[in-house]
Design an enzyme around this catalytic site. Structure first.
Site, mmCIF file in Angstrom:
data_model
loop_
_atom_site.group_PDB
_atom_site.id
_atom_site.type_symbol
_atom_site.label_atom_id
_atom_site.label_comp_id
_atom_site.label_asym_id
_atom_site.label_seq_id
_atom_site.Cartn_x
_atom_site.Cartn_y
_atom_site.Cartn_z
ATOM 1 N N ASP A 94 22.398 -53.058 -6.012
ATOM 2 C CA ASP A 94 23.421 -53.710 -5.187
ATOM 3 C C ASP A 94 24.666 -53.922 -6.052
ATOM 4 O OD1 ASP A 94 22.817 -55.804 -6.839
ATOM 5 O OD2 ASP A 94 22.046 -57.128 -5.286
ATOM 6 N N ASP A 280 15.755 -53.056 2.674
ATOM 7 C CA ASP A 280 15.238 -53.789 1.520
ATOM 8 C C ASP A 280 15.124 -55.239 1.946
ATOM 9 O OD1 ASP A 280 18.261 -54.407 1.247
ATOM 10 O OD2 ASP A 280 17.303 -55.778 -0.142
ATOM 11 N N CYS A 318 -6.569 -53.267 7.113
ATOM 12 C CA CYS A 318 -5.758 -52.854 5.955
ATOM 13 C C CYS A 318 -6.623 -52.158 4.913
ATOM 14 C CB CYS A 318 -5.078 -54.078 5.351
ATOM 15 S SG CYS A 318 -4.047 -53.709 3.919
ATOM 16 N N CYS A 320 -5.586 -51.726 1.644
ATOM 17 C CA CYS A 320 -5.076 -52.001 0.294
ATOM 18 C C CYS A 320 -6.191 -52.512 -0.616
ATOM 19 C CB CYS A 320 -3.916 -52.995 0.341
ATOM 20 S SG CYS A 320 -4.393 -54.736 0.377
ATOM 21 N N CYS A 323 -7.447 -56.086 0.225
ATOM 22 C CA CYS A 323 -8.303 -56.194 1.408
ATOM 23 C C CYS A 323 -9.651 -55.492 1.207
ATOM 24 C CB CYS A 323 -7.588 -55.640 2.640
ATOM 25 S SG CYS A 323 -6.226 -56.708 3.157
ATOM 26 N N HIS A 349 -0.882 -56.696 -1.245
ATOM 27 C CA HIS A 349 -1.163 -56.596 0.190
ATOM 28 C C HIS A 349 0.130 -56.549 1.016
ATOM 29 C CE1 HIS A 349 -2.613 -57.155 4.222
ATOM 30 N NE2 HIS A 349 -1.695 -58.101 4.318
HETATM 31 ZN ZN LIG Z 1 -4.351 -55.502 2.524
#
Ligand SMILES: [Zn+2]
Length: 387
Positions: A94, A280, A318, A320, A323, A349
């Protein structure tokens, strides 16, 4: 003149939603894309290796913070930001303006630029359109942003017009400086990335008429691409969506469009539906550290006592690491204990949720199913996390 390494290919459209590929000096970014925020050259709580494994293709870093510490000169001497932080994929920086404008009692603004005192040691600095361009040249990001005036919400139409017109004058100065740095050698300023691109920023508050003027005039200056700034500053979502919808048609269709600092998962889906390609936001990372987790059925506050003996994963849908390996009970315990792993696991996550949502959006656009994806997404979220 060294040509920019920047490019954009629009591969599919579905309604106003766009699927594309942005090319930078450090590789490609599949769009629509979300950029995790690495304020100090690091995304809080996770390593670059983890970000890479999550599928992040581009990072955002903050010029204001890196300028004050460790300094853009020091980073230029290390070969630029990519080498300094050990991230070889694209980086967007930025302009530093947003942080300076947030220092409400420690800054003044005039036609030349913003003058402020450092939040670290009180030292005096000036951030002009030229200076913001120079700092980003030294950092060597793949995408540099122009310095724009960030107006507080709410603002009158007159104040928004005055500010928007100043932003246009600053944009022209920033582009002049950018082209000078690209084409000639300027003593004291290192061009750390000859393939750097520069994006212009559309302002105009919540007034669609001003946004249309700003978009047309900014595109007239001629940047590699364009951003929509000054939203997500406290206006209702419906107002933001309306401003986005009125702005995107005024921007060149063959360049990516970046909605700065936004937002919730719902905001991302709704903005893609209005033709935005890049996002973002600190929301997934900041909320993660506060125990606020985004799931496919709504938000979870992991510190809540109801999760103390809950053996289920955060989000059964999920995939990830968090999880797959942690129960809600364990995550709540880590949060309550102030354990560093709490921030890491929660951040993994939340970033996975954002990046995966964008992946699903891209797939839906390719298959012409974006509208049904959008409806199903809102339907799932509206069933609040009942458990
Ligand atoms: Zn997750």
């Amino acid at each position: 003149m060294t040509p920019s390494a920047f490019g954009f290919e629009l591969t599919h459209t579905d309604g106003l939603a766009r699927r594309g590929r942005m090319t930078t000096a450090h590789g490609d970014v599949e769009t629509p894309a979300f950029m995790p925020v690495g304020t100090q050259g690091a995304v809080k709580g996770v390593t670059h290796r983890e970000l890479d494994a999550l599928g992040a293709e581009i990072l955002l870093s903050n010029t204001y913070h890196l300028y004050l510490r460790p300094g853009d000169d020091l980073i230029a001497r290390r070969g630029g930001l990519h080498r300094f932080i050990g991230w070889s994929k694209p980086i967007l920086t930025d302009s530093g303006g947003y942080q300076v404008f947030s220092l409400s009692d420690r800054r003044t603004i005039d036609e030349d630029g913003a003058h402020f005192r450092s939040h670290l040691d009180g030292s005096a600095h000036s951030l002009t359109p030229e200076k913001a361009t120079d700092i980003q040249s030294q950092l060597g990001s793949d995408i540099a942003m122009v310095l724009d005036e960030c107006l507080a919400h709410p603002a009158t139409e007159t104040a928004a017009r005055t500010s928007m017109e100043r932003t246009l004058r600053w944009a022209a100065r920033a582009r002049d400086r950018f082209l000078t740095l690209r084409d000639t050698s300027v003593p004291g300023v290192t061009l750390s990335n000859p393939g750097q691109a520069q994006f212009g920023i559309v302002q105009g508050g919540v007034f669609p008429g001003l946004r249309e003027v700003s978009a047309g005039e900014t595109a007239g200056i001629g940047f590699e691409a364009y951003a929509i700034g000054g939203l997500s500053v406290g206006e209702p979502p419906a107002v933001m969506y309306d401003v986005v919808a009125r702005t995107t048609p005024c921007l060149p269709a063959d360049r990516p469009r970046y909605l700065m600092g936004t937002g919730t998962p719902e905001d991302l889906v709704e903005s893609v539906a209005r033709g935005v390609d890049l996002f973002d936001c600190v929301l997934p990372t900041r909320n993660a550290r506060n125990g606020q987790l985004f799931t496919s059925t709504g938000r979870i506050n992991i510190k809540n006592a109801r999760y103390a003996e809950d053996d289920r994963p955060l989000d059964p849908a999920c995939t990830c690491y968090t999880c797959r390996t942690c129960s809600r009970a364990y995550l709540r315990h880590l949060f309550q204990a102030g354990e560093i792993n709490s921030s890491t696991l929660n951040t993994l996550h939340n970033l996975h949720f954002y990046l995966d949502t964008l992946r699903q959006i891209r797939d839906a656009i390719v298959f012409g199913r974006f509208e049904s994806f959008r409806l199903a997404f809102h339907e799932r979220l509206s069933r609040q996390a009942a458990d």
